[in-house]
Design a protein around this motif. Sequence first.
Motif, mmCIF file in Angstrom:
data_model
loop_
_atom_site.group_PDB
_atom_site.id
_atom_site.type_symbol
_atom_site.label_atom_id
_atom_site.label_comp_id
_atom_site.label_asym_id
_atom_site.label_seq_id
_atom_site.Cartn_x
_atom_site.Cartn_y
_atom_site.Cartn_z
ATOM 1 N N GLU A 1 4.352 -4.802 -2.582
ATOM 2 C CA GLU A 1 3.224 -5.586 -2.979
ATOM 3 C C GLU A 1 2.086 -5.109 -2.906
ATOM 4 O O GLU A 1 1.255 -5.530 -3.398
ATOM 5 N N GLY B 1 -3.495 -5.175 1.393
ATOM 6 C CA GLY B 1 -2.730 -6.275 0.952
ATOM 7 C C GLY B 1 -2.438 -7.188 2.243
ATOM 8 O O GLY B 1 -3.469 -7.340 2.908
ATOM 9 N N LYS B 2 -1.063 -7.664 2.418
ATOM 10 C CA LYS B 2 -0.684 -8.335 3.409
ATOM 11 C C LYS B 2 -0.324 -7.617 4.725
ATOM 12 O O LYS B 2 -0.189 -8.162 5.529
ATOM 13 N N PHE B 3 -0.822 -6.346 4.680
ATOM 14 C CA PHE B 3 -0.457 -5.482 5.671
ATOM 15 C C PHE B 3 -1.547 -4.780 6.310
ATOM 16 O O PHE B 3 -2.438 -4.423 5.707
ATOM 17 N N GLN C 1 -7.253 -3.673 6.580
ATOM 18 C CA GLN C 1 -6.145 -4.654 5.683
ATOM 19 C C GLN C 1 -5.750 -4.066 4.244
ATOM 20 O O GLN C 1 -6.644 -3.740 3.603
ATOM 21 N N TYR D 1 6.801 -0.788 0.274
ATOM 22 C CA TYR D 1 5.929 -1.620 0.058
ATOM 23 C C TYR D 1 5.461 -2.214 -1.371
ATOM 24 O O TYR D 1 4.349 -1.562 -2.013
#
Length: 119
Positions: free
Chosen positions: A34, A85-87, A83, A32
């Motif tokens: 990001e 980040g985007k995950f 949440q 991951y």
Amino acid sequence: MSISSEPAATIGFDDFLKVDIRVGTIVEALPYPEARKPAIKLVIDFGGTIGLKKSSAQITKHYRPEDLPGRQVLAVVNFPPRQIGKFMSEVLTLGVPDADGEVVLLAPTLAVPNGGRLY
């Protein structure tokens, strides 16, 4: 994550029972990059009615994604999704700090059925 080493306040047994900690088997682990802090995205099979859940875990010091599938871990399964980040992380995978503060995963010492609840 920084957590105090001081003991937490005393709670009753009924409070402990509210935290649903289950065993599951990692079926997928991906880097991951990001994430703000190095992390690995996990998909964990808790079997039965819980099924597959996602988790983001800051475990890159001691673990590589390719070594994690098939490994059993413990996780809190009844926190609301968070949440990262985007995950969207659906469960909190549990670990304890080593001498340097890096996460070491919690796991049973023998293979057990997925979905078993900690007691």
